[in-house]
Scaffold this active site. Structure first.
Site, mmCIF file in Angstrom:
data_model
loop_
_atom_site.group_PDB
_atom_site.id
_atom_site.type_symbol
_atom_site.label_atom_id
_atom_site.label_comp_id
_atom_site.label_asym_id
_atom_site.label_seq_id
_atom_site.Cartn_x
_atom_site.Cartn_y
_atom_site.Cartn_z
ATOM 1 N N CYS A 187 31.219 33.922 39.027
ATOM 2 C CA CYS A 187 32.067 33.308 38.012
ATOM 3 C C CYS A 187 31.770 33.904 36.630
ATOM 4 C CB CYS A 187 31.919 31.790 38.036
ATOM 5 S SG CYS A 187 33.230 30.906 37.163
ATOM 6 N N HIS B 202 32.011 30.138 43.512
ATOM 7 C CA HIS B 202 30.620 29.666 43.474
ATOM 8 C C HIS B 202 30.066 29.437 44.883
ATOM 9 C CE1 HIS B 202 30.237 28.555 39.102
ATOM 10 N NE2 HIS B 202 31.553 28.555 39.198
ATOM 11 N N GLU C 219 27.064 29.198 45.728
ATOM 12 C CA GLU C 219 25.872 28.352 45.627
ATOM 13 C C GLU C 219 26.198 26.865 45.694
ATOM 14 O OE1 GLU C 219 27.302 28.678 41.375
ATOM 15 O OE2 GLU C 219 27.294 29.914 43.190
#
EC number: 3.5.1.2
Length: 251
Positions: free
Chosen positions: A79, A203, A205
């Protein structure tokens, strides 16, 4: 044992460190230039890119980050991290922001809109699936996300996402960007690799699927570090059998 650095100025650095821990690797927070000497790879997390750039400038991190990239060490930007790595960024705030560069692409900041227009969607990831196993789709979490409008000849496109043709046209006309053959009329690029650089507009994560983190770790061996000394595993590749869990997944 190679320790993975995670730029910890702002944003989702804790979530990346947690994801690294789930694949058996230690992540450490990086806030000062001298700390980069202790790591062989780096993740630049998502967050507010302008704020991150101001903090990086305050801590005089940009020269050392650029040198880190030029040395060929693996760097992954998610990002806002993608924006940092791009050679050119459009749609920025007045005055723009400083970039690290190195990734031959043009990225549009906040391409997908404001915070309230954030979304999650399944994206096709055949390259990731071929290297890491699992399904050929990945649940991408897009939070005030950028998109890549154009890439150079040495950039490998790993994933793209369909958008309305008006959305692409509006972004190009507003910023004077000419879209090349690498972007179809109604798709924008959301994941790329160029040598030692990996970038995703979404994202990973924030999901239970750790395949992007495993893919990044294997880049250490691809760019010349011995894989036997790069990663010390403390478990098996559990991401193949993990249940699907929507964001947030931070533990």
């Amino acid at each position: 044992m190679t320790i993975v650095g995670v730029l910890a100025l702002q944003g989702s650095f804790n979530e990346h460190i947690a994801a690294l821990r789930r694949v058996g690797v230690k992540g450490v927070e990086i806030r000062k230039p001298e700390q980069l000497q202790n790591v062989g790879s780096l993740i630049i997390p998502g967050g507010e890119s302008t704020t991150m750039a101001k903090l990086a400038e305050y801590h005089n991190l940009f020269p050392t980050l650029r040198e880190f990239v030029k040395m060929g060490k693996p760097v992954w930007g998610t990002c806002a991290g993608l924006i940092f790595l791009a050679n050119k960024a459009t749609g920025q705030k007045t005055g723009g922001q400083e970039l690290i560069g190195g990734l031959d692409c043009t990225v549009h900041r906040n391409f997908f809109g404001s915070q309230i227009q954030s979304f999650a969607a399944d994206i096709a990831v055949p390259e990731l699936s071929s290297k890491e196993g699992g399904p050929e789709i990945f649940r991408g979490v897009f939070i005030r996300a950028p998109a890549i409008l154009e890439v150079g000849p040495e950039v490998q496109v790993l994933a793209d996402y369909p958008v309305s043709s008006n959305k692409v046209s509006d972004s190009n006309s507003a910023d004077g960007v000419q879209v090349g053959n690498t972007v179809s009329e109604k798709r924008v690029i959301v994941a790329v690799r160029q040598g030692n650089l990996l970038a995703t507009a979404f994202h990973p994560e924030l999901t239970a699927d750790t395949r992007w983190h495993s893919y990044f770790l294997k880049m250490l061996g691809d760019v010349g570090e011995g894989s036997s000394s790069s990663v010390v595993s403390i478990g098996t590749d559990s991401h193949l059998n993990q249940p699907r869990i929507d964001f947030p997944i931070y533990q």
